[in-house]
Scaffold this motif. Structure first.
Motif, PDB file in Angstrom:
ATOM      1  N   ARG A 197      18.240  73.409 -45.530  1.00 14.75           N
ATOM      2  CA  ARG A 197      17.097  74.246 -45.425  1.00 14.75           C
ATOM      3  C   ARG A 197      16.632  74.834 -44.025  1.00 14.75           C
ATOM      4  O   ARG A 197      16.490  75.883 -44.015  1.00 14.75           O
ATOM      5  CB  ARG A 197      15.875  73.263 -45.804  1.00 14.75           C
ATOM      6  CG  ARG A 197      15.384  72.292 -44.829  1.00 14.75           C
ATOM      7  CD  ARG A 197      14.088  71.754 -45.321  1.00 14.75           C
ATOM      8  NE  ARG A 197      13.497  70.568 -44.499  1.00 14.75           N
ATOM      9  CZ  ARG A 197      12.622  69.872 -44.716  1.00 14.75           C
ATOM     10  NH1 ARG A 197      11.666  70.187 -45.725  1.00 14.75           N
ATOM     11  NH2 ARG A 197      12.068  69.124 -43.749  1.00 14.75           N
ATOM     12  N   ILE A 198      17.393  74.219 -43.013  1.00 16.37           N
ATOM     13  CA  ILE A 198      17.076  74.790 -41.659  1.00 16.37           C
ATOM     14  C   ILE A 198      18.249  75.741 -41.554  1.00 16.37           C
ATOM     15  O   ILE A 198      17.877  77.140 -40.947  1.00 16.37           O
ATOM     16  CB  ILE A 198      17.419  73.878 -40.800  1.00 16.37           C
ATOM     17  CG1 ILE A 198      16.275  72.503 -40.378  1.00 16.37           C
ATOM     18  CG2 ILE A 198      17.534  74.327 -39.305  1.00 16.37           C
ATOM     19  CD1 ILE A 198      14.942  73.225 -40.063  1.00 16.37           C
ATOM     20  N   SER A 199      19.431  75.763 -42.068  1.00 12.22           N
ATOM     21  CA  SER A 199      20.563  76.743 -41.995  1.00 12.22           C
ATOM     22  C   SER A 199      20.063  78.027 -42.858  1.00 12.22           C
ATOM     23  O   SER A 199      20.129  79.306 -42.263  1.00 12.22           O
ATOM     24  CB  SER A 199      21.623  76.263 -42.752  1.00 12.22           C
ATOM     25  OG  SER A 199      22.328  75.124 -42.141  1.00 12.22           O
ATOM     26  N   ARG A 200      19.232  77.908 -44.065  1.00 14.98           N
ATOM     27  CA  ARG A 200      18.721  78.793 -44.825  1.00 14.98           C
ATOM     28  C   ARG A 200      17.467  79.564 -44.153  1.00 14.98           C
ATOM     29  O   ARG A 200      17.703  80.632 -43.952  1.00 14.98           O
ATOM     30  CB  ARG A 200      18.330  78.321 -46.257  1.00 14.98           C
ATOM     31  CG  ARG A 200      17.807  79.283 -46.999  1.00 14.98           C
ATOM     32  CD  ARG A 200      17.254  78.737 -48.423  1.00 14.98           C
ATOM     33  NE  ARG A 200      16.753  79.792 -49.464  1.00 14.98           N
ATOM     34  CZ  ARG A 200      15.908  79.535 -50.261  1.00 14.98           C
ATOM     35  NH1 ARG A 200      15.299  78.265 -50.302  1.00 14.98           N
ATOM     36  NH2 ARG A 200      15.550  80.394 -50.934  1.00 14.98           N
ATOM     37  N   LEU A 201      16.803  78.966 -43.338  1.00 12.97           N
ATOM     38  CA  LEU A 201      15.824  79.595 -42.746  1.00 12.97           C
ATOM     39  C   LEU A 201      16.238  80.437 -41.600  1.00 12.97           C
ATOM     40  O   LEU A 201      15.743  81.603 -41.253  1.00 12.97           O
ATOM     41  CB  LEU A 201      14.961  78.434 -42.139  1.00 12.97           C
ATOM     42  CG  LEU A 201      13.458  78.913 -41.599  1.00 12.97           C
ATOM     43  CD1 LEU A 201      12.709  79.637 -42.428  1.00 12.97           C
ATOM     44  CD2 LEU A 201      12.578  77.958 -40.922  1.00 12.97           C
ATOM     45  N   LYS A 202      17.418  79.889 -40.876  1.00 15.05           N
ATOM     46  CA  LYS A 202      18.058  80.614 -39.613  1.00 15.05           C
ATOM     47  C   LYS A 202      18.717  81.884 -40.019  1.00 15.05           C
ATOM     48  O   LYS A 202      18.548  82.870 -39.441  1.00 15.05           O
ATOM     49  CB  LYS A 202      18.721  79.775 -39.076  1.00 15.05           C
ATOM     50  CG  LYS A 202      19.631  80.365 -37.597  1.00 15.05           C
ATOM     51  CD  LYS A 202      20.569  79.663 -36.771  1.00 15.05           C
ATOM     52  CE  LYS A 202      20.836  80.184 -35.555  1.00 15.05           C
ATOM     53  NZ  LYS A 202      21.676  81.577 -35.843  1.00 15.05           N
ATOM     54  N   ALA A 203      19.352  81.650 -41.416  1.00 21.55           N
ATOM     55  CA  ALA A 203      19.891  82.843 -41.971  1.00 21.55           C
ATOM     56  C   ALA A 203      18.735  83.969 -42.118  1.00 21.55           C
ATOM     57  O   ALA A 203      19.067  85.097 -42.075  1.00 21.55           O
ATOM     58  CB  ALA A 203      20.777  82.442 -43.254  1.00 21.55           C
ATOM     59  N   ALA A 204      17.748  83.830 -42.685  1.00 19.17           N
ATOM     60  CA  ALA A 204      16.858  84.561 -42.987  1.00 19.17           C
ATOM     61  C   ALA A 204      16.406  85.289 -41.590  1.00 19.17           C
ATOM     62  O   ALA A 204      16.062  86.744 -41.548  1.00 19.17           O
ATOM     63  CB  ALA A 204      15.581  83.931 -43.561  1.00 19.17           C
ATOM     64  N   THR A 230       9.179  73.332 -50.462  1.00 17.32           N
ATOM     65  CA  THR A 230       8.539  74.216 -49.268  1.00 17.32           C
ATOM     66  C   THR A 230       8.895  73.728 -47.863  1.00 17.32           C
ATOM     67  O   THR A 230       8.869  72.339 -47.725  1.00 17.32           O
ATOM     68  CB  THR A 230       7.007  74.509 -49.700  1.00 17.32           C
ATOM     69  OG1 THR A 230       6.795  74.758 -50.870  1.00 17.32           O
ATOM     70  CG2 THR A 230       6.586  75.400 -48.672  1.00 17.32           C
ATOM     71  N   VAL A 231       9.245  74.524 -47.176  1.00 17.37           N
ATOM     72  CA  VAL A 231       9.379  74.116 -45.610  1.00 17.37           C
ATOM     73  C   VAL A 231       8.048  74.895 -44.885  1.00 17.37           C
ATOM     74  O   VAL A 231       7.754  75.668 -45.009  1.00 17.37           O
ATOM     75  CB  VAL A 231      10.577  74.947 -44.992  1.00 17.37           C
ATOM     76  CG1 VAL A 231      10.502  74.547 -43.467  1.00 17.37           C
ATOM     77  CG2 VAL A 231      11.794  74.452 -45.669  1.00 17.37           C
ATOM     78  N   VAL A 232       7.538  73.852 -44.004  1.00 20.67           N
ATOM     79  CA  VAL A 232       6.375  74.066 -43.159  1.00 20.67           C
ATOM     80  C   VAL A 232       6.573  74.301 -41.993  1.00 20.67           C
ATOM     81  O   VAL A 232       7.204  73.361 -41.327  1.00 20.67           O
ATOM     82  CB  VAL A 232       5.066  73.345 -43.642  1.00 20.67           C
ATOM     83  CG1 VAL A 232       4.037  73.577 -42.591  1.00 20.67           C
ATOM     84  CG2 VAL A 232       4.852  73.212 -44.957  1.00 20.67           C
ATOM     85  N   LEU A 233       6.624  75.559 -41.181  1.00 17.98           N
ATOM     86  CA  LEU A 233       7.241  75.752 -39.875  1.00 17.98           C
ATOM     87  C   LEU A 233       6.002  75.963 -39.006  1.00 17.98           C
ATOM     88  O   LEU A 233       5.445  77.214 -39.005  1.00 17.98           O
ATOM     89  CB  LEU A 233       8.066  76.961 -39.876  1.00 17.98           C
ATOM     90  CG  LEU A 233       8.612  77.590 -38.644  1.00 17.98           C
ATOM     91  CD1 LEU A 233       9.187  76.443 -37.597  1.00 17.98           C
ATOM     92  CD2 LEU A 233       9.543  78.623 -38.793  1.00 17.98           C
ATOM     93  N   PRO A 234       5.493  75.155 -38.083  1.00 14.87           N
ATOM     94  CA  PRO A 234       4.333  75.554 -37.188  1.00 14.87           C
ATOM     95  C   PRO A 234       5.066  76.337 -35.718  1.00 14.87           C
ATOM     96  O   PRO A 234       6.181  75.787 -35.453  1.00 14.87           O
ATOM     97  CB  PRO A 234       3.884  74.052 -36.945  1.00 14.87           C
ATOM     98  CG  PRO A 234       5.216  73.214 -37.011  1.00 14.87           C
ATOM     99  CD  PRO A 234       6.197  73.794 -37.858  1.00 14.87           C
TER     100      PRO A 234
END
Length: 318
Positions: A158-165, A96-100
């Motif tokens: 995981r950062i690339s995946r989050l940006k893609a979303a 899991t990624v936790v993004l504040p």
């Protein structure tokens, strides 16, 4: 991706709705009348970037019932981060990624203290939005953006995946800065100065930036925050404070910060995470911050009274 939005007010409600509109699996963590309305009628967002209605919307007040997700977006107020971190444990698995997305510069540290360093990345956002009514978020200003990255700035899948979303979402721009700390402190620089001057004067930025007396206070706050950032190793450009002042000068004259609006309404605010944080972080590295110290002290009595009232039985209602 499976997202959980921890705090579904103006910030979390907006970005969560945009991700859901783009086809992501989003669960909104909310409470009270807001939760009841989302469950019954979905989440409606009125936006200058185009309205959206998520109906039906997945919503809960119990993170344990949601289970492990791919990403938890933390959009509670800064003073609620530790409590939120404890509550979100059941949603945080090994991947899991936790993004504040809080104002301030300490949320990721607080999350890492509770959840461990592994899941937590650094992030920030820009938007002017609030809960208009239960189940209804209004986005009234700022082209919404999110910026995020690994805490040491290394590239990761995981950062690339989050940006893609986020790139698939309408009404959102997503960016991975070269240096996430510089990006975070750059926002903190101007928002903290704007919050401080607005909260003690109860005036919009268009007034305080024009009066020589209050403009001088803004400039002094910026200089102090700039010095604290550099002492903490933030690689600011030489003109960081001047750039922040230019940003303040370019804002709509009627602009106010969320901290100022909370204080003017007699509600708990992010005082400790903004001007209070400057004082605290300055002391840690031997940097004096007299202007921020005065603002923090002047606002502290009301802040403590608002916290006490908010902690009384029956006071909680999102």
């Amino acid at each position: 991706m499976r997202f959980a939005i921890m705090g579904s007010g103006g910030v979390g409600g907006y970005f969560g709705a945009r991700l859901a509109e783009a086809g992501e699996d989003v669960t909104f963590i909310a409470r009270g009348e807001h939760l009841a309305a989302i469950r019954q009628d979905g989440l409606a967002v009125t936006s200058i970037k185009g309205d959206v209605s998520i109906q039906p919307a997945q919503a809960s007040d119990d993170p344990a019932s949601v289970g492990v997700v791919d990403c938890v977006i933390v959009a509670v107020k800064a003073w609620q981060v530790r409590e939120a971190a404890e509550a979100m444990r059941p949603m945080v698995g090994p991947d899991t990624v936790v993004l504040p997305l809080e104002n301030g510069v300490e949320a990721a540290d607080t999350l890492a203290e509770v959840l461990g360093k592994g899941p937590v990345i650094d992030g920030l956002c820009g938007i002017l939005a609030w809960i208009e009514a239960p189940g209804h978020v209004r986005h009234a200003g700022v082209d919404p953006f999110v910026r995020f990255g690994e805490r040491d700035n290394h590239s990761s899948e995981r950062i690339s995946r989050l940006k893609a979303a986020f790139d698939q979402a309408r009404g959102v721009s997503a960016e991975i800065p070269d240096d996430i700390k510089v990006a975070q402190w750059s926002k903190f620089l101007f928002i903290c100065a704007m919050s401080g001057i607005g909260s003690i004067t109860r005036s919009p930025i268009g007034v305080t930036r024009q009066l020589p007396e209050t403009r001088l206070i803004i400039e002094r706050m910026l200089e102090e925050i700039d010095a604290v950032a550099r002492a903490h190793g933030v690689a600011f450009p030489d003109d960081a404070a001047a750039r922040a002042m230019q940003f303040i000068d370019a804002m709509p004259a009627e602009s106010t910060s969320s901290m100022q609006r909370n204080i003017m309404a007699g509600q708990p605010s992010e005082l400790e995470s903004q001007n209070g944080a400057v004082v605290r972080l300055g002391r840690a590295v031997g940097i004096e911050t007299p202007t921020n110290e005065l603002i923090h002290a002047a606002l502290l009595p009301q802040e403590l009274a608002a916290r006490a009232a908010n902690d009384s039985p029956g006071a909680h209602n999102e």
